[in-house]
Design a protein around this motif. Structure first.
Motif, PDB file in Angstrom:
ATOM      1  N   ILE A  86      24.083  18.623 -29.927  1.00 23.80           N
ATOM      2  CA  ILE A  86      22.863  17.900 -30.283  1.00 23.80           C
ATOM      3  C   ILE A  86      22.655  18.026 -31.787  1.00 23.80           C
ATOM      4  CG2 ILE A  86      20.371  17.748 -29.935  1.00 23.80           C
ATOM      5  CD1 ILE A  86      22.073  16.977 -27.457  1.00 23.80           C
ATOM      6  N   ASP A  87      22.607  16.889 -32.470  1.00 29.29           N
ATOM      7  CA  ASP A  87      22.428  16.872 -33.920  1.00 29.29           C
ATOM      8  C   ASP A  87      20.964  16.899 -34.317  1.00 29.29           C
ATOM      9  OD1 ASP A  87      25.188  16.741 -34.278  1.00 29.29           O
ATOM     10  OD2 ASP A  87      25.200  14.561 -34.266  1.00 29.29           O
ATOM     11  N   GLY A  88      20.091  16.387 -33.460  1.00 29.07           N
ATOM     12  CA  GLY A  88      18.681  16.371 -33.800  1.00 29.07           C
ATOM     13  C   GLY A  88      17.821  16.066 -32.600  1.00 29.07           C
ATOM     14  N   ILE A  89      16.633  16.663 -32.597  1.00 30.17           N
ATOM     15  CA  ILE A  89      15.632  16.419 -31.554  1.00 30.17           C
ATOM     16  C   ILE A  89      14.289  16.285 -32.265  1.00 30.17           C
ATOM     17  CG2 ILE A  89      14.438  17.314 -29.512  1.00 30.17           C
ATOM     18  CD1 ILE A  89      16.901  19.201 -29.118  1.00 30.17           C
ATOM     19  N   ARG A  90      13.546  15.262 -31.905  1.00 32.66           N
ATOM     20  CA  ARG A  90      12.183  15.120 -32.404  1.00 32.66           C
ATOM     21  C   ARG A  90      11.284  14.814 -31.219  1.00 32.66           C
ATOM     22  NH1 ARG A  90      11.972  10.311 -34.859  1.00 32.66           N
ATOM     23  NH2 ARG A  90      10.458   9.471 -33.417  1.00 32.66           N
ATOM     24  N   ILE A  91      10.320  15.680 -30.986  1.00 28.07           N
ATOM     25  CA  ILE A  91       9.353  15.455 -29.913  1.00 28.07           C
ATOM     26  C   ILE A  91       7.991  15.274 -30.549  1.00 28.07           C
ATOM     27  CG2 ILE A  91       8.242  16.434 -27.869  1.00 28.07           C
ATOM     28  CD1 ILE A  91      10.905  17.873 -27.288  1.00 28.07           C
ATOM     29  N   ALA A  92       7.362  14.153 -30.231  1.00 24.81           N
ATOM     30  CA  ALA A  92       6.029  13.845 -30.746  1.00 24.81           C
ATOM     31  C   ALA A  92       5.078  13.690 -29.564  1.00 24.81           C
ATOM     32  CB  ALA A  92       6.067  12.563 -31.577  1.00 24.81           C
ATOM     33  N   ARG A 102       0.890  10.674 -24.781  1.00 29.70           N
ATOM     34  CA  ARG A 102       2.210  10.051 -24.818  1.00 29.70           C
ATOM     35  C   ARG A 102       3.160  11.050 -25.464  1.00 29.70           C
ATOM     36  NH1 ARG A 102       4.319   4.320 -27.284  1.00 29.70           N
ATOM     37  NH2 ARG A 102       6.483   4.959 -27.464  1.00 29.70           N
ATOM     38  N   ILE A 103       4.258  11.306 -24.791  1.00 35.51           N
ATOM     39  CA  ILE A 103       5.274  12.227 -25.283  1.00 35.51           C
ATOM     40  C   ILE A 103       6.526  11.412 -25.581  1.00 35.51           C
ATOM     41  CG2 ILE A 103       6.719  14.217 -24.729  1.00 35.51           C
ATOM     42  CD1 ILE A 103       4.431  15.015 -22.724  1.00 35.51           C
ATOM     43  N   ASP A 104       6.947  11.414 -26.849  1.00 37.71           N
ATOM     44  CA  ASP A 104       8.182  10.741 -27.262  1.00 37.71           C
ATOM     45  C   ASP A 104       9.228  11.799 -27.549  1.00 37.71           C
ATOM     46  OD1 ASP A 104       7.207   8.133 -27.181  1.00 37.71           O
ATOM     47  OD2 ASP A 104       6.509   8.204 -29.248  1.00 37.71           O
ATOM     48  N   CYS A 105      10.439  11.571 -27.085  1.00 34.11           N
ATOM     49  CA  CYS A 105      11.545  12.482 -27.346  1.00 34.11           C
ATOM     50  C   CYS A 105      12.734  11.689 -27.877  1.00 34.11           C
ATOM     51  CB  CYS A 105      11.941  13.224 -26.073  1.00 34.11           C
ATOM     52  SG  CYS A 105      13.298  14.407 -26.308  1.00 34.11           S
ATOM     53  N   MET A 106      13.077  11.926 -29.142  1.00 35.08           N
ATOM     54  CA  MET A 106      14.220  11.287 -29.793  1.00 35.08           C
ATOM     55  C   MET A 106      15.341  12.313 -29.895  1.00 35.08           C
ATOM     56  SD  MET A 106      15.769   8.899 -31.569  1.00 35.08           S
ATOM     57  CE  MET A 106      14.598   7.763 -32.274  1.00 35.08           C
ATOM     58  N   VAL A 107      16.527  11.929 -29.458  1.00 37.07           N
ATOM     59  CA  VAL A 107      17.685  12.821 -29.502  1.00 37.07           C
ATOM     60  C   VAL A 107      18.833  12.105 -30.199  1.00 37.07           C
ATOM     61  CG1 VAL A 107      19.290  14.220 -28.140  1.00 37.07           C
ATOM     62  CG2 VAL A 107      16.947  13.889 -27.325  1.00 37.07           C
ATOM     63  N   LYS A 108      19.555  12.852 -31.046  1.00 34.85           N
ATOM     64  CA  LYS A 108      20.710  12.308 -31.762  1.00 34.85           C
ATOM     65  C   LYS A 108      21.928  13.187 -31.549  1.00 34.85           C
ATOM     66  CE  LYS A 108      18.033  10.307 -35.529  1.00 34.85           C
ATOM     67  NZ  LYS A 108      17.860  10.249 -36.988  1.00 34.85           N
ATOM     68  N   THR A 109      23.078  12.532 -31.496  1.00 28.52           N
ATOM     69  CA  THR A 109      24.354  13.228 -31.448  1.00 28.52           C
ATOM     70  C   THR A 109      25.423  12.356 -32.090  1.00 28.52           C
ATOM     71  OG1 THR A 109      25.889  14.474 -30.023  1.00 28.52           O
ATOM     72  CG2 THR A 109      25.164  12.352 -29.209  1.00 28.52           C
ATOM     73  N   THR A 110      26.536  12.949 -32.398  1.00 28.90           N
ATOM     74  CA  THR A 110      27.741  12.212 -32.769  1.00 28.90           C
ATOM     75  C   THR A 110      28.796  12.644 -31.760  1.00 28.90           C
ATOM     76  OG1 THR A 110      27.076  12.254 -35.081  1.00 28.90           O
ATOM     77  CG2 THR A 110      29.381  11.729 -34.625  1.00 28.90           C
ATOM     78  N   HIS A 111      29.100  11.734 -30.824  1.00 29.12           N
ATOM     79  CA  HIS A 111      29.969  12.104 -29.712  1.00 29.12           C
ATOM     80  C   HIS A 111      30.502  10.858 -29.038  1.00 29.12           C
ATOM     81  CE1 HIS A 111      31.339  14.510 -26.232  1.00 29.12           C
ATOM     82  NE2 HIS A 111      31.252  15.522 -27.076  1.00 29.12           N
ATOM     83  N   ARG A 112      31.169  11.046 -27.911  1.00 29.96           N
ATOM     84  CA  ARG A 112      31.772   9.948 -27.152  1.00 29.96           C
ATOM     85  C   ARG A 112      30.844   9.378 -26.081  1.00 29.96           C
ATOM     86  NH1 ARG A 112      36.205  13.430 -28.148  1.00 29.96           N
ATOM     87  NH2 ARG A 112      37.954  12.253 -29.037  1.00 29.96           N
ATOM     88  N   THR A 113      29.720  10.018 -25.856  1.00 25.50           N
ATOM     89  CA  THR A 113      28.785   9.549 -24.835  1.00 25.50           C
ATOM     90  C   THR A 113      27.362   9.698 -25.351  1.00 25.50           C
ATOM     91  OG1 THR A 113      28.225   9.690 -22.475  1.00 25.50           O
ATOM     92  CG2 THR A 113      28.664  11.774 -23.617  1.00 25.50           C
ATOM     93  N   GLY A 114      26.465   8.937 -24.754  1.00 20.27           N
ATOM     94  CA  GLY A 114      25.102   8.857 -25.254  1.00 20.27           C
ATOM     95  C   GLY A 114      24.201   9.993 -24.809  1.00 20.27           C
ATOM     96  N   VAL A 115      22.969   9.949 -25.317  1.00 20.24           N
ATOM     97  CA  VAL A 115      22.009  11.020 -25.082  1.00 20.24           C
ATOM     98  C   VAL A 115      20.755  10.520 -24.350  1.00 20.24           C
ATOM     99  CG1 VAL A 115      22.730  12.621 -26.894  1.00 20.24           C
ATOM    100  CG2 VAL A 115      21.219  10.718 -27.472  1.00 20.24           C
ATOM    101  N   GLU A 116      20.901   9.477 -23.551  1.00 20.18           N
ATOM    102  CA  GLU A 116      19.750   8.963 -22.810  1.00 20.18           C
ATOM    103  C   GLU A 116      19.190  10.012 -21.857  1.00 20.18           C
ATOM    104  OE1 GLU A 116      22.723   7.369 -23.438  1.00 20.18           O
ATOM    105  OE2 GLU A 116      22.636   5.455 -22.378  1.00 20.18           O
TER     106      GLU A 116
END
Length: 162
Positions: A86-92, A102-116
């Motif tokens: 996991i390259d980054g997580i932002r929870i607002a 309202r809870i927002d969760c943004m996740v980032k990675t650099t990989h072969r599959t997604g982070v949904e």
């Protein structure tokens, strides 16, 4: 004519299978999920007055920590999720109207599959934590809906990612 979609976690014999991502390109990927927590009017008013603090402590702080931990452990909870760097997580977390968080969760990675799944898990576990922190005030708190707002990277982009 559109291409027929198939379930990727089911093999030809109908058995569950983890998707082989070894042939996919490594790309930057991100996903944004949200989950809502709706309170009875009197509970929402009390929480607003308290600055979202309960007898157990800071509700938002606990939810952010729990959501972050959940993102990093999604592969332990969802059987066919790949463990991802996991390259980054932002929870607002903020009020949406008078009675709903309202809870927002943004996740980032650099990989072969997604982070949904990681984003959905983070938002949902954060919402469950809000419930846990507030259940002494009411058991009429409602969690949901939880939904994918958007994703980028991979075969197709979906929705919006801020």
């Amino acid at each position: 004519m559109s291409k027929q979609r198939v379930l990727t976690h089911i093999d030809a014999a109908g058995r569950p299978v983890m998707v082989d991502v070894s042939g996919k390109a490594v790309t930057a990927r991100q996903a944004l999920a949200e989950c809502r927590v709706r309170f009875p009017a009197d509970v929402a008013a009390q929480l607003r007055k308290s600055g979202l603090r309960s007898a157990k402590g800071g509700i938002v702080d606990a939810a952010v920590i729990a959501g972050t931990m959940a993102v990093k452990r999604t592969h332990d909870l969802i059987p066919f999720c790949h463990p991802l760097p996991i390259d980054g997580i932002r929870i607002a977390i903020d009020w949406h109207g008078e009675r709903e968080l309202r809870i927002d969760c943004m996740v980032k990675t650099t990989h072969r599959t997604g982070v949904e799944m990681e984003a959905l898990t983070g938002a949902t576990v954060a919402a469950l934590t809000v419930y846990d922190m507030c259940k002494a005030l009411s058991h009429a708190i409602v969690i949901g809906p939880a939904k994918l707002v958007g994703k980028r990277g991979g075969k197709r982009d979906v929705g919006r990612v801020v």
